[in-house]
Design a protein around this motif. Structure first.
Motif, PDB file in Angstrom:
ATOM      1  N   THR A   1       7.942  -4.182  -2.364  1.00  0.00           N
ATOM      2  CA  THR A   1       7.224  -4.258  -1.090  1.00  0.00           C
ATOM      3  C   THR A   1       5.981  -5.145  -1.171  1.00  0.00           C
ATOM      4  OG1 THR A   1       5.843  -2.308  -1.562  1.00  0.00           O
ATOM      5  CG2 THR A   1       7.995  -1.920  -0.528  1.00  0.00           C
ATOM      6  N   PHE A   2       5.452  -5.352  -2.369  1.00  0.00           N
ATOM      7  CA  PHE A   2       4.196  -6.095  -2.489  1.00  0.00           C
ATOM      8  C   PHE A   2       4.325  -7.554  -2.037  1.00  0.00           C
ATOM      9  CE2 PHE A   2       2.866  -3.029  -6.124  1.00  0.00           C
ATOM     10  CZ  PHE A   2       2.695  -2.019  -5.193  1.00  0.00           C
ATOM     11  N   PRO A   3       5.368  -8.307  -2.440  1.00  0.00           N
ATOM     12  CA  PRO A   3       5.475  -9.688  -1.948  1.00  0.00           C
ATOM     13  C   PRO A   3       5.577  -9.776  -0.433  1.00  0.00           C
ATOM     14  CG  PRO A   3       6.942  -9.343  -3.820  1.00  0.00           C
ATOM     15  CD  PRO A   3       6.433  -8.001  -3.431  1.00  0.00           C
ATOM     16  N   VAL A   4       6.192  -8.793   0.196  1.00  0.00           N
ATOM     17  CA  VAL A   4       6.299  -8.802   1.655  1.00  0.00           C
ATOM     18  C   VAL A   4       4.915  -8.735   2.281  1.00  0.00           C
ATOM     19  CG1 VAL A   4       7.226  -7.613   3.672  1.00  0.00           C
ATOM     20  CG2 VAL A   4       8.572  -7.731   1.570  1.00  0.00           C
ATOM     21  N   PHE A   5       4.080  -7.814   1.792  1.00  0.00           N
ATOM     22  CA  PHE A   5       2.745  -7.663   2.358  1.00  0.00           C
ATOM     23  C   PHE A   5       1.842  -8.843   2.000  1.00  0.00           C
ATOM     24  CE2 PHE A   5       3.795  -2.983   2.255  1.00  0.00           C
ATOM     25  CZ  PHE A   5       3.864  -2.856   3.631  1.00  0.00           C
ATOM     26  N   VAL A   6       2.045  -9.443   0.844  1.00  0.00           N
ATOM     27  CA  VAL A   6       1.247 -10.606   0.461  1.00  0.00           C
ATOM     28  C   VAL A   6       1.607 -11.822   1.314  1.00  0.00           C
ATOM     29  CG1 VAL A   6       0.808 -12.248  -1.407  1.00  0.00           C
ATOM     30  CG2 VAL A   6       0.836  -9.799  -1.886  1.00  0.00           C
ATOM     31  N   TYR A   7       2.891 -11.966   1.669  1.00  0.00           N
ATOM     32  CA  TYR A   7       3.318 -13.120   2.470  1.00  0.00           C
ATOM     33  C   TYR A   7       3.025 -12.955   3.953  1.00  0.00           C
ATOM     34  CZ  TYR A   7       6.356 -16.466   4.804  1.00  0.00           C
ATOM     35  OH  TYR A   7       6.829 -17.454   5.614  1.00  0.00           O
ATOM     36  N   MET A   8       2.901 -11.726   4.439  1.00  0.00           N
ATOM     37  CA  MET A   8       2.835 -11.468   5.875  1.00  0.00           C
ATOM     38  C   MET A   8       1.745 -12.256   6.589  1.00  0.00           C
ATOM     39  SD  MET A   8       3.448  -7.704   7.544  1.00  0.00           S
ATOM     40  CE  MET A   8       4.728  -7.341   6.353  1.00  0.00           C
TER      41      MET A   8
END
Length: 361
Positions: A50-57
């Motif tokens: 889930t971390f890359p999703v929140f970093v890219y958002m």
């Protein structure tokens, strides 16, 4: 370096739609993984996707305001909350009901623990039944106040060319506070309406423009949700091992690194460490202020303390914090977006207030 593209209504609505889908999906997955796995490495490994999703958002948005809030809501708060969840700490807990868990994961709110939320209806039953106001009605006044004052700033900005630099940057500080307070109050309003009276903290700011102490400002007045998370993720573990002063330095170090990331999101330029220097500088002065108070060397009258600390804040923010953003032209973009946002809100005010007129009648 390539600048952030100019926003269009279509691009921002598309990005908001994706964020509205991805954030709950990641939160639901995190809750399921946390319920199935024990705290520690297994739970952290399960939450890592889930971390890359929140970093890219934040990169999905072209509006600098939306990038700023996505950075704070998703890259900062959501990721921090999930890391704490992996350690069985923080505001998230697998036993939270689904809706409070999802809202708490993606928004700057804190839900009461299960024991408190179960006791709350019996404790306040009489008062809640006697009150006729809808949940979250207490947030309407700060929302209206922020819109009104932001409107005044939007009207005044074209005539501020004659102001000294520090006075202009003080207006920037007021704009930042009003914008954050407006968004956080709206978030609280919607969350309270969806969940009832289960929010632990009602306001995220405590008169931050009345600064009489650095310790008071950073610890009890400014962005209290971020303060809570920094306390749990950096200050408390470091203080338990190396003492209070090192814990303060660790919390400000984490905040500085996160603001360096925010600078990159807003400018797409390589950070030069100025955000980190600003926060470490304030950490050192906060520790020195506490030492001076303990030794009886710093006990000025309240009015004098207000003037001195406010001057210190304005000068350091102007020279060390706003400088990199001004060089990148971010302040101009933010002012233009503020004017456009105020015009949009005033244009839609009759539609926003229609439900409350119906409720009051």
């Amino acid at each position: 370096m390539q600048a952030v593209a100019l926003p269009t209504m279509e691009s921002e609505l598309r990005a908001l739609a994706w964020a509205t889908l991805l954030t709950p999906a990641c939160a639901v997955y995190a809750r399921f993984a946390a319920r199935c796995l024990r705290p520690g490495i297994p739970r952290l490994a399960a939450l890592l996707p889930t971390f890359p999703v929140f970093v890219y958002m934040p990169c999905m948005f072209s509006s600098l305001h939306l990038r700023l809030f996505s950075t704070f809501f998703h890259t900062w708060l959501a990721t921090n909350k999930l890391v704490l969840l992996a350690l069985d700490l923080g505001p998230l807990h697998p036993r939270l009901p689904l809706l409070p868990f999802v809202l708490c994961a993606g928004l700057p709110i804190k839900v009461r623990r299960l024991q408190q939320s179960q006791q709350q209806p019996t404790k306040n039953q009489a008062s809640s039944s006697s009150s006729s106001s809808p949940p979250g009605a207490e947030f309407l006044r700060p929302c209206a106040r922020s819109v009104l004052l932001l409107s005044c700033l939007a009207v005044a900005y074209p005539y501020t060319g004659w102001l000294p630099l520090y006075a202009l940057h003080y207006l920037y500080c007021i704009q930042i506070f009003l914008t954050l307070d407006l968004v956080f109050s709206c978030v609280m309003l919607v969350s309270a309406a969806l969940m009832g009276a289960t929010l632990e903290r009602q306001r995220q700011f405590n008169t931050p423009l009345a600064v009489a102490s650095l310790n008071g400002f950073w610890g009890r007045q400014w962005n209290l949700m971020a303060v809570d998370l920094l306390r749990e993720s950096a200050y408390e573990p470091v203080r338990a091992r190396w003492g209070r002063d090192v814990g303060v330095l660790a919390a400000f170090l984490m905040s500085g690194l996160l603001h360096e990331l925010l600078y990159w999101y807003l400018t797409l330029q390589q950070p030069r460490g100025e955000m980190l220097l600003f926060f470490m500088f304030h950490a050192a002065f906060q520790i020195a202020e506490r030492w001076a108070r303990a030794a009886g060397l710093w006990r000025p009258p309240k009015a004098v303390a207000y003037l001195l600390v406010t001057a210190f804040m304005v000068v350091t923010i102007s020279e060390m914090f706003f400088g990199p953003f001004v060089r990148a032209g971010t302040d101009v973009r933010l002012k233009e977006e503020t004017v456009a946002m105020v015009e949009l809100i005033w244009g839609a005010r009759k539609y926003l207030l229609r439900p409350f007129r119906v409720a009051s009648s």
